[in-house]
Design an enzyme around this catalytic site. Structure first.
Site, PDB file in Angstrom:
ATOM      1  N   HIS A  17       0.842  -1.215   0.000  1.00  0.00           N
ATOM      2  CA  HIS A  17       0.000   0.000   0.000  1.00  0.00           C
ATOM      3  C   HIS A  17       0.870   1.256   0.000  1.00  0.00           C
ATOM      4  O   HIS A  17       0.592   2.215  -0.730  1.00  0.00           O
ATOM      5  CB  HIS A  17      -0.890   0.035   1.249  1.00  0.00           C
ATOM      6  CG  HIS A  17      -1.942  -1.036   1.335  1.00  0.00           C
ATOM      7  ND1 HIS A  17      -2.114  -1.818   2.452  1.00  0.00           N
ATOM      8  CD2 HIS A  17      -2.884  -1.448   0.445  1.00  0.00           C
ATOM      9  CE1 HIS A  17      -3.128  -2.652   2.262  1.00  0.00           C
ATOM     10  NE2 HIS A  17      -3.612  -2.450   1.046  1.00  0.00           N
ATOM     11  N   LYS A  41     -16.490  -6.677   7.444  1.00  0.00           N
ATOM     12  CA  LYS A  41     -15.279  -7.487   7.248  1.00  0.00           C
ATOM     13  C   LYS A  41     -14.606  -7.841   8.579  1.00  0.00           C
ATOM     14  O   LYS A  41     -13.535  -8.448   8.569  1.00  0.00           O
ATOM     15  CB  LYS A  41     -14.283  -6.722   6.363  1.00  0.00           C
ATOM     16  CG  LYS A  41     -14.596  -6.799   4.869  1.00  0.00           C
ATOM     17  CD  LYS A  41     -13.398  -6.373   4.039  1.00  0.00           C
ATOM     18  CE  LYS A  41     -13.592  -6.621   2.556  1.00  0.00           C
ATOM     19  NZ  LYS A  41     -12.446  -6.125   1.771  1.00  0.00           N
ATOM     20  N   ARG A  90      -2.260  -6.705  -7.742  1.00  0.00           N
ATOM     21  CA  ARG A  90      -1.130  -7.553  -7.347  1.00  0.00           C
ATOM     22  C   ARG A  90      -0.877  -8.654  -8.360  1.00  0.00           C
ATOM     23  O   ARG A  90       0.247  -9.042  -8.596  1.00  0.00           O
ATOM     24  CB  ARG A  90      -1.397  -8.170  -5.971  1.00  0.00           C
ATOM     25  CG  ARG A  90      -1.212  -7.177  -4.857  1.00  0.00           C
ATOM     26  CD  ARG A  90      -1.898  -7.621  -3.606  1.00  0.00           C
ATOM     27  NE  ARG A  90      -3.348  -7.632  -3.809  1.00  0.00           N
ATOM     28  CZ  ARG A  90      -4.221  -7.837  -2.861  1.00  0.00           C
ATOM     29  NH1 ARG A  90      -3.817  -8.094  -1.647  1.00  0.00           N
ATOM     30  NH2 ARG A  90      -5.513  -7.798  -3.114  1.00  0.00           N
ATOM     31  N   SER A 128      -2.865  -7.638   3.217  1.00  0.00           N
ATOM     32  CA  SER A 128      -3.124  -7.450   4.649  1.00  0.00           C
ATOM     33  C   SER A 128      -3.490  -8.772   5.310  1.00  0.00           C
ATOM     34  O   SER A 128      -3.072  -9.052   6.436  1.00  0.00           O
ATOM     35  CB  SER A 128      -4.264  -6.439   4.852  1.00  0.00           C
ATOM     36  OG  SER A 128      -3.901  -5.181   4.353  1.00  0.00           O
TER      37      SER A 128
HETATM   38  P1  ADP Z   1      -9.993  -3.636  -0.195  1.00  0.00           P
HETATM   39  O1  ADP Z   1     -10.761  -4.254   0.931  1.00  0.00           O
HETATM   40  O2  ADP Z   1     -10.666  -2.424  -0.781  1.00  0.00           O
HETATM   41  O3  ADP Z   1      -9.516  -4.593  -1.246  1.00  0.00           O
HETATM   42  P2  ADP Z   1      -7.213  -3.467   0.654  1.00  0.00           P
HETATM   43  O4  ADP Z   1      -6.694  -2.674   1.798  1.00  0.00           O
HETATM   44  O5  ADP Z   1      -7.051  -4.937   0.716  1.00  0.00           O
HETATM   45  O6  ADP Z   1      -8.722  -3.007   0.529  1.00  0.00           O
HETATM   46  O7  ADP Z   1      -6.548  -2.962  -0.692  1.00  0.00           O
HETATM   47  C1  ADP Z   1      -6.720  -1.658  -1.164  1.00  0.00           C
HETATM   48  C2  ADP Z   1      -6.171  -1.568  -2.575  1.00  0.00           C
HETATM   49  O8  ADP Z   1      -4.759  -1.778  -2.560  1.00  0.00           O
HETATM   50  C3  ADP Z   1      -6.727  -2.606  -3.550  1.00  0.00           C
HETATM   51  O9  ADP Z   1      -6.817  -2.014  -4.840  1.00  0.00           O
HETATM   52  C4  ADP Z   1      -5.676  -3.693  -3.543  1.00  0.00           C
HETATM   53  O10 ADP Z   1      -5.669  -4.437  -4.753  1.00  0.00           O
HETATM   54  C5  ADP Z   1      -4.421  -2.843  -3.423  1.00  0.00           C
HETATM   55  N1  ADP Z   1      -3.313  -3.582  -2.829  1.00  0.00           N
HETATM   56  C6  ADP Z   1      -3.323  -4.362  -1.736  1.00  0.00           C
HETATM   57  N2  ADP Z   1      -2.107  -4.878  -1.486  1.00  0.00           N
HETATM   58  C7  ADP Z   1      -1.292  -4.403  -2.466  1.00  0.00           C
HETATM   59  C8  ADP Z   1       0.088  -4.603  -2.798  1.00  0.00           C
HETATM   60  N3  ADP Z   1       0.875  -5.393  -2.071  1.00  0.00           N
HETATM   61  N4  ADP Z   1       0.581  -3.956  -3.885  1.00  0.00           N
HETATM   62  C9  ADP Z   1      -0.225  -3.187  -4.645  1.00  0.00           C
HETATM   63  N5  ADP Z   1      -1.543  -2.967  -4.397  1.00  0.00           N
HETATM   64  C10 ADP Z   1      -2.066  -3.578  -3.332  1.00  0.00           C
END
Ligand code: ADP
Length: 164
Positions: A17, A41, A90, A128
């Site tokens: 992130h 969630k 990803r 996460s």
């Molecule tokens: P959500 O519940 O909206 O998916 P996340 O916190 O899991 O929230 O992810 C937010 C955004 O960041 C999403 O677009 C996800 O694909 C992206 N994301 C999560 N991890 C990574 C990573 N390691 N590298 C790039 N983008 C990521």
């Protein structure tokens, strides 16, 4: 002034992130990191904790602001004058759900562009959920999470173990 919103759960913020926010902060004048409440969630960290952690992880980026939100990303974007929604990809596995969400947001807010940034290969596996799973089992997560998140995870899992 080009403004973007980067919505997500950020439960908690990973180095993946942070990489996406850093790159977006070079493309836009201002980036709003929008931390979704998402009680459905059942997050490990409350929205207030996730905002505070994200702020500590991003404090070096002067044009980035973190805020909690409840409701639609498109509404958050409109209220903050953002013309772009940032999402990270990803792997190909992210595409179907991200594509559907982008189409839905396009229908809700046609003037809002969803923009995808590809994960840095170094952080491709940094999700996460995986981070929480391995941290709960005592793994060293320094390659996946910023220092404030590492501290918060170890404190949270220590408390959970103590309280059964
Ligand atoms: P959500 O519940 O909206 O998916 P996340 O916190 O899991 O929230 O992810 C937010 C955004 O960041 C999403 O677009 C996800 O694909 C992206 N994301 C999560 N991890 C990574 C990573 N390691 N590298 C790039 N983008 C990521």
């Amino acid at each position: 002034m080009a403004i973007a919103a980067y919505p997500g759960s950020f439960d908690p913020m990973t180095l993946g992130h942070v990489d996406i926010v850093t790159r977006a902060s070079r493309l836009f004048d201002r980036v709003w990191v929008a931390v979704a409440h998402n009680p459905a969630k059942t997050p490990l960290f409350s929205a207030a904790e996730r905002v505070a952690l994200a702020q500590r992880c991003l404090s070096h980026l002067g044009n980035v602001t973190v805020e909690a939100f409840d409701g639609l990303s498109a509404t958050f974007a409109r209220e903050h004058q953002a013309t772009a929604l940032i999402r990270g990809l990803r792997s190909l596995a992210d595409v179907p759900s991200e594509f559907a969400m982008a189409q839905m947001n396009r229908a809700l807010a046609p003037q809002l562009e969803t923009m995808f940034l590809m994960a840095d290969p170094a952080y491709q596996h940094a999700s996460s959920s995986l981070l929480k799973e391995v941290a709960s089992l005592g793994a060293d997560v320094a390659a996946l999470a910023p220092p404030p998140v590492i501290e918060a995870l170890s404190a949270r899992y220590r408390d959970l173990r103590r309280n059964g």
